[in-house]
Write a protein that holds these residues in place. Structure first.
Motif, PDB file in Angstrom:
ATOM      1  N   ARG A  10      13.610   2.156  34.175  1.00  0.00           N
ATOM      2  CA  ARG A  10      14.427   1.062  34.680  1.00  0.00           C
ATOM      3  C   ARG A  10      15.327   0.406  33.637  1.00  0.00           C
ATOM      4  O   ARG A  10      16.477   0.079  33.915  1.00  0.00           O
ATOM      5  CB  ARG A  10      13.363   0.088  35.207  1.00  0.00           C
ATOM      6  N   GLY A  11      14.791   0.135  32.446  1.00  0.00           N
ATOM      7  CA  GLY A  11      15.653  -0.340  31.358  1.00  0.00           C
ATOM      8  C   GLY A  11      15.982  -1.823  31.327  1.00  0.00           C
ATOM      9  O   GLY A  11      17.020  -2.219  30.809  1.00  0.00           O
ATOM     10  N   THR A  12      15.081  -2.689  31.817  1.00  0.00           N
ATOM     11  CA  THR A  12      15.387  -4.131  31.720  1.00  0.00           C
ATOM     12  C   THR A  12      15.324  -4.618  30.273  1.00  0.00           C
ATOM     13  O   THR A  12      16.063  -5.532  29.894  1.00  0.00           O
ATOM     14  CB  THR A  12      14.446  -5.000  32.583  1.00  0.00           C
ATOM     15  N   ASN A  13      14.452  -4.017  29.480  1.00  0.00           N
ATOM     16  CA  ASN A  13      14.393  -4.441  28.076  1.00  0.00           C
ATOM     17  C   ASN A  13      15.640  -3.980  27.320  1.00  0.00           C
ATOM     18  O   ASN A  13      16.184  -4.719  26.492  1.00  0.00           O
ATOM     19  CB  ASN A  13      13.105  -3.947  27.422  1.00  0.00           C
ATOM     20  N   GLY A  88      10.339   1.184  27.402  1.00  0.00           N
ATOM     21  CA  GLY A  88       9.849   1.869  28.591  1.00  0.00           C
ATOM     22  C   GLY A  88       9.930   3.377  28.419  1.00  0.00           C
ATOM     23  O   GLY A  88      10.127   4.116  29.376  1.00  0.00           O
ATOM     24  N   ILE A 108       7.633  -2.150  22.826  1.00  0.00           N
ATOM     25  CA  ILE A 108       7.120  -3.323  23.538  1.00  0.00           C
ATOM     26  C   ILE A 108       6.068  -2.867  24.538  1.00  0.00           C
ATOM     27  O   ILE A 108       6.242  -1.856  25.220  1.00  0.00           O
ATOM     28  CB  ILE A 108       8.242  -4.131  24.217  1.00  0.00           C
ATOM     29  N   HIS A 109       4.959  -3.604  24.551  1.00  0.00           N
ATOM     30  CA  HIS A 109       3.826  -3.228  25.411  1.00  0.00           C
ATOM     31  C   HIS A 109       3.405  -4.436  26.247  1.00  0.00           C
ATOM     32  O   HIS A 109       3.297  -5.546  25.715  1.00  0.00           O
ATOM     33  CB  HIS A 109       2.665  -2.741  24.529  1.00  0.00           C
ATOM     34  N   PRO A 110       3.138  -4.221  27.538  1.00  0.00           N
ATOM     35  CA  PRO A 110       2.850  -5.364  28.417  1.00  0.00           C
ATOM     36  C   PRO A 110       1.399  -5.847  28.416  1.00  0.00           C
ATOM     37  O   PRO A 110       0.805  -6.017  29.473  1.00  0.00           O
ATOM     38  CB  PRO A 110       3.283  -4.853  29.802  1.00  0.00           C
ATOM     39  N   GLU A 174       8.795 -10.402  28.335  1.00  0.00           N
ATOM     40  CA  GLU A 174       9.117  -9.179  27.577  1.00  0.00           C
ATOM     41  C   GLU A 174      10.586  -9.156  27.196  1.00  0.00           C
ATOM     42  O   GLU A 174      10.948  -8.880  26.048  1.00  0.00           O
ATOM     43  CB  GLU A 174       8.843  -7.927  28.429  1.00  0.00           C
TER      44      GLU A 174
HETATM   45  C1  GRF Z   1       7.750  -2.618  30.236  1.00  0.00           C
HETATM   46  O1  GRF Z   1       6.703  -3.218  30.943  1.00  0.00           O
HETATM   47  C2  GRF Z   1       7.327  -2.303  28.816  1.00  0.00           C
HETATM   48  O2  GRF Z   1       6.460  -3.245  28.286  1.00  0.00           O
HETATM   49  C3  GRF Z   1       6.618  -0.992  28.990  1.00  0.00           C
HETATM   50  O3  GRF Z   1       7.355  -0.300  29.983  1.00  0.00           O
HETATM   51  C4  GRF Z   1       8.065  -1.230  30.782  1.00  0.00           C
HETATM   52  C5  GRF Z   1       9.514  -0.882  30.671  1.00  0.00           C
HETATM   53  O4  GRF Z   1      10.352  -1.694  31.444  1.00  0.00           O
HETATM   54  N1  GRF Z   1       6.521  -0.299  27.722  1.00  0.00           N
HETATM   55  P1  GRF Z   1      11.917  -1.541  31.337  1.00  0.00           P
HETATM   56  O5  GRF Z   1      12.234  -0.051  31.528  1.00  0.00           O
HETATM   57  O6  GRF Z   1      12.364  -2.043  29.998  1.00  0.00           O
HETATM   58  O7  GRF Z   1      12.474  -2.349  32.472  1.00  0.00           O
END
Ligand code: GRF
Length: 201
Positions: A10-13, A88, A108-110, A174
């Protein structure tokens, strides 16, 4: 600082870092490429929309993880990458790639590491019954989800939370944490001393 971002979905980060660069919150940085192991990753569309090179590297075309990561390393070098962000990205990274970018690969880890490593961390937190959880931004080491911790943000787990509602609220934190950490890195404020990461004033 030239940044390459590895993604699978998805790539929100990724979006959060793109936005922070575009609005000037992060200065002296550019994302020079986004690499995905999934052709349909929405993150590649986000890159395209912002004029960033998106590259799909098909795992089916490589016979081992090492070969795949050798290709990644070639791309990272070609793009003169200073910082690699995992956003992600669902593949495990080989030790040779980590060595080549020591303390320059961030993930990044949730969850609040070292709790709930691996996949479905939000569901693991719900199932365990913890009252607080969060997210962790850390440097990548060969052991999964185990490198030096740069930043954590905390949220309460609510009584009615499901893995999905928790993941949704956590995502907001995040997205904030990732752009803050990238800014600190780009500004040269992160000092790694063994397992401890200090933020220079
Ligand atoms: C996030 O929950 C991140 O912590 C994990 O994978 C997910 C990626 O989300 N590693 P996004 O692709 O950045 O929206």
């Amino acid at each position: 600082v030239k940044i390459s971002v590895l993604v699978s979905g998805r790539g929100t980060n990724l979006q959060s870092v793109i936005d922070a660069i575009e609005c000037g919150e992060i200065q002296n940085a550019e994302i020079t490429c986004v690499v995905s192991d999934k052709e349909e990753a929405f993150a590649l569309k986000r890159a395209e929309k912002h004029g960033i090179t998106g590259i799909f590297v098909n795992p089916a075309e490589f016979s081992s993880r090492q070969e795949y990561d050798d290709k990644l390393l070639e791309i990272l070098k070609e793009k003169e990458t200073d910082l690699v962000l995992l956003a992600g990205y669902l593949r495990i990274i080989s030790a040779s790639l980590i060595d080549a970018y020591k303390n320059r690969i961030i993930n990044i880890h949730p969850s609040l590491l070292p709790s709930f490593k691996g996949l479905n961390a939000q569901k693991q937190a719900i199932d365990y019954g913890v009252k607080f959880t969060g997210c962790t931004v850390h440097f990548v080491e060969p052991d999964l989800d185990a490198g030096p911790i740069i930043m954590q943000k905390i949220i309460p787990v609510l009584e009615n939370d499901t893995a999905d509602t928790l993941a949704e609220r956590l995502l907001v934190e995040e997205n904030k944490a990732y752009r803050e950490v990238v800014k600190l890195f780009v500004d040269g404020k992160l000092e790694v001393d063994g397992r401890s990461v200090k933020i220079k004033k």
